[in-house]
Design a protein around this motif. Structure first.
Motif, mmCIF file in Angstrom:
data_model
loop_
_atom_site.group_PDB
_atom_site.id
_atom_site.type_symbol
_atom_site.label_atom_id
_atom_site.label_comp_id
_atom_site.label_asym_id
_atom_site.label_seq_id
_atom_site.Cartn_x
_atom_site.Cartn_y
_atom_site.Cartn_z
ATOM 1 N N LEU A 135 0.853 -1.185 0.000
ATOM 2 C CA LEU A 135 0.000 0.000 0.000
ATOM 3 C C LEU A 135 0.888 1.234 0.000
ATOM 4 O O LEU A 135 1.692 1.436 0.915
ATOM 5 N N VAL A 136 0.730 2.053 -1.010
ATOM 6 C CA VAL A 136 1.534 3.267 -1.121
ATOM 7 C C VAL A 136 0.608 4.466 -1.184
ATOM 8 O O VAL A 136 -0.526 4.367 -1.659
ATOM 9 N N GLU A 137 1.112 5.602 -0.706
ATOM 10 C CA GLU A 137 0.282 6.792 -0.614
ATOM 11 C C GLU A 137 0.965 7.993 -1.256
ATOM 12 O O GLU A 137 2.195 8.071 -1.325
ATOM 13 N N SER A 138 0.140 8.944 -1.708
ATOM 14 C CA SER A 138 0.667 10.198 -2.212
ATOM 15 C C SER A 138 0.460 11.292 -1.164
ATOM 16 O O SER A 138 -0.273 11.099 -0.192
ATOM 17 N N ILE A 139 1.051 12.441 -1.399
ATOM 18 C CA ILE A 139 0.943 13.519 -0.421
ATOM 19 C C ILE A 139 -0.429 14.169 -0.438
ATOM 20 O O ILE A 139 -0.799 14.862 0.507
ATOM 21 N N ASN A 140 -1.202 13.966 -1.497
ATOM 22 C CA ASN A 140 -2.515 14.617 -1.576
ATOM 23 C C ASN A 140 -3.665 13.630 -1.365
ATOM 24 O O ASN A 140 -4.775 13.839 -1.866
ATOM 25 N N GLY A 141 -3.412 12.537 -0.645
ATOM 26 C CA GLY A 141 -4.501 11.679 -0.197
ATOM 27 C C GLY A 141 -4.840 10.487 -1.068
ATOM 28 O O GLY A 141 -5.717 9.700 -0.719
ATOM 29 N N PHE A 142 -4.184 10.326 -2.204
ATOM 30 C CA PHE A 142 -4.408 9.136 -3.013
ATOM 31 C C PHE A 142 -3.611 7.960 -2.445
ATOM 32 O O PHE A 142 -2.572 8.149 -1.822
ATOM 33 N N GLU A 143 -4.108 6.764 -2.689
ATOM 34 C CA GLU A 143 -3.370 5.570 -2.313
ATOM 35 C C GLU A 143 -3.586 4.501 -3.378
ATOM 36 O O GLU A 143 -4.576 4.523 -4.119
ATOM 37 N N ALA A 144 -2.642 3.583 -3.468
ATOM 38 C CA ALA A 144 -2.759 2.478 -4.424
ATOM 39 C C ALA A 144 -2.207 1.229 -3.771
ATOM 40 O O ALA A 144 -1.272 1.294 -2.966
ATOM 41 N N GLU A 145 -2.793 0.112 -4.102
ATOM 42 C CA GLU A 145 -2.358 -1.149 -3.514
ATOM 43 C C GLU A 145 -1.925 -2.109 -4.598
ATOM 44 O O GLU A 145 -2.676 -2.393 -5.540
ATOM 45 N N PHE A 146 -0.725 -2.613 -4.467
ATOM 46 C CA PHE A 146 -0.195 -3.597 -5.393
ATOM 47 C C PHE A 146 -0.736 -4.963 -5.016
ATOM 48 O O PHE A 146 -0.574 -5.413 -3.881
ATOM 49 N N ASN A 147 -1.410 -5.605 -5.970
ATOM 50 C CA ASN A 147 -1.941 -6.941 -5.753
ATOM 51 C C ASN A 147 -1.341 -7.861 -6.800
ATOM 52 O O ASN A 147 -1.759 -7.869 -7.957
ATOM 53 N N LYS A 148 -0.342 -8.621 -6.378
ATOM 54 C CA LYS A 148 0.396 -9.441 -7.338
ATOM 55 C C LYS A 148 -0.468 -10.551 -7.920
ATOM 56 O O LYS A 148 -0.397 -10.840 -9.113
ATOM 57 N N SER A 149 -1.303 -11.160 -7.107
ATOM 58 C CA SER A 149 -2.107 -12.282 -7.579
ATOM 59 C C SER A 149 -3.143 -11.846 -8.609
ATOM 60 O O SER A 149 -3.479 -12.602 -9.526
ATOM 61 N N GLN A 150 -3.624 -10.612 -8.461
ATOM 62 C CA GLN A 150 -4.600 -10.089 -9.424
ATOM 63 C C GLN A 150 -3.949 -9.166 -10.458
ATOM 64 O O GLN A 150 -4.657 -8.592 -11.282
ATOM 65 N N THR A 151 -2.657 -9.042 -10.390
ATOM 66 C CA THR A 151 -1.893 -8.142 -11.283
ATOM 67 C C THR A 151 -2.592 -6.795 -11.427
ATOM 68 O O THR A 151 -2.877 -6.318 -12.536
ATOM 69 N N SER A 152 -2.870 -6.195 -10.270
ATOM 70 C CA SER A 152 -3.578 -4.919 -10.277
ATOM 71 C C SER A 152 -2.848 -3.897 -9.418
ATOM 72 O O SER A 152 -2.049 -4.240 -8.530
ATOM 73 N N PHE A 153 -3.145 -2.641 -9.693
ATOM 74 C CA PHE A 153 -2.565 -1.529 -8.935
ATOM 75 C C PHE A 153 -3.593 -0.396 -8.975
ATOM 76 O O PHE A 153 -3.377 0.664 -9.527
ATOM 77 N N HIS A 154 -4.723 -0.615 -8.365
ATOM 78 C CA HIS A 154 -5.829 0.345 -8.406
ATOM 79 C C HIS A 154 -5.541 1.568 -7.544
ATOM 80 O O HIS A 154 -4.968 1.456 -6.453
ATOM 81 N N LEU A 155 -5.988 2.706 -8.023
ATOM 82 C CA LEU A 155 -5.785 3.984 -7.331
ATOM 83 C C LEU A 155 -7.090 4.389 -6.645
ATOM 84 O O LEU A 155 -8.153 4.335 -7.269
ATOM 85 N N ARG A 156 -6.984 4.826 -5.399
ATOM 86 C CA ARG A 156 -8.181 5.171 -4.634
ATOM 87 C C ARG A 156 -7.994 6.489 -3.895
ATOM 88 O O ARG A 156 -6.871 6.884 -3.568
ATOM 89 N N LYS A 157 -9.114 7.140 -3.655
ATOM 90 C CA LYS A 157 -9.122 8.304 -2.768
ATOM 91 C C LYS A 157 -10.459 8.319 -2.055
ATOM 92 O O LYS A 157 -11.508 8.207 -2.700
ATOM 93 N N PRO A 158 -10.464 8.430 -0.731
ATOM 94 C CA PRO A 158 -11.722 8.338 0.022
ATOM 95 C C PRO A 158 -12.649 9.537 -0.174
ATOM 96 O O PRO A 158 -13.859 9.401 -0.018
ATOM 97 N N SER A 159 -12.086 10.695 -0.523
ATOM 98 C CA SER A 159 -12.907 11.892 -0.681
ATOM 99 C C SER A 159 -12.216 12.825 -1.679
ATOM 100 O O SER A 159 -11.169 13.393 -1.368
ATOM 101 N N VAL A 160 -12.799 12.976 -2.853
ATOM 102 C CA VAL A 160 -12.124 13.754 -3.901
ATOM 103 C C VAL A 160 -12.509 15.225 -3.837
ATOM 104 O O VAL A 160 -13.571 15.590 -3.322
#
Lengths: 112, 112
Positions: free
Chosen positions: A56-81
């Motif tokens: 789980l990695v985060e940016s300074i402006n509230g975005f985060e992304a989670e590396f999921n190796k089994s699903q080969t995904s790296f979705h970007l999320r923000k709880p409140s845009v």
């Protein structure tokens, strides 16, 4: 070679709502993962990256992304845009920092 | 912070004309890249350079050519523009040993 798929070309969302921008990748070797953001009339700029360690990695402006190796995904999320998050977001992968493979981008449109 | 510039920002030109898209940087980064970006498509790497007098073609075949006579400049040339060359062209640079690419604002080329 590697490839990146961003299934959502546009994501409209209301201000203060949560958002998820999806990214899936394909690679026969281990890769590093990145999200870049492009604001109107500007160049792409790095938002966050996964190199190793915590998935789980985060940016300074509230975005985060989670590396999921089994699903080969790296979705970007923000709880409140915010309105200022309106931009185009690009997912990218690289195996060696010499060549980067970018997705087709997702345009995030935050409405008041 | 890397400063990277592209000129012109917008260009409309007739078929058959020779054009050169300029990319310059002030940070002294050895690695430079040209990407082609079409709406709804992935960014495609068309040329890259790892230093002066070093140029390579990228994964996407392109009729354009590049040169790298000086570290600061990485111009892209089309000898005879065609409507199929209509696209956005993005220039980027990167320092050796670093994982982040820095992008210029792009040149939007229209060939009529």
């Amino acid at each position: 070679a590697q490839s990146v798929t961003q299934l959502d070309s546009q994501v409209p969302v209301f201000e203060e709502a949560p958002v998820e921008l999806r990214c899936n990748y394909s690679s026969s070797v281990s890769v590093y993962l990145f999200w870049y953001v492009q604001y109107p009339n500007q160049g792409l700029q790095l938002l966050l990256k996964y190199l190793s360690g915590s998935t789980l990695v985060e940016s300074i402006n509230g975005f985060e992304a989670e590396f999921n190796k089994s699903q080969t995904s790296f979705h970007l999320r923000k709880p409140s845009v915010h309105i200022s998050d309106t931009a185009e977001y690009f997912c990218a992968v690289s195996a060696n920092f010499n060549k980067f493979y970018f997705g087709s981008g997702t345009k995030l449109n935050v409405k008041p | 912070e890397a400063d990277i510039y592209q000129t012109p920002r917008y260009l409309v030109i007739g078929t058959g004309k020779k054009i050169t898209l300029e990319c310059s940087q002030t940070m002294g980064h050895d690695k430079m890249y040209w990407y082609q970006q079409d709406p709804g498509m992935e960014l495609h790497l068309i040329h890259y350079s790892y230093g002066v007098n070093s140029t390579e073609k990228g994964d996407l075949s392109s009729e354009s050519t590049v040169s790298r006579i000086r570290t600061e400049h990485f111009p892209l040339t089309l000898e005879s523009a065609r409507p199929s060359h209509t696209s956005q062209y993005l220039c980027a640079n990167q320092a050796w040993g670093r994982d982040e690419q820095y992008f210029g604002p792009g040149t939007r080329l229209t060939v009529t």
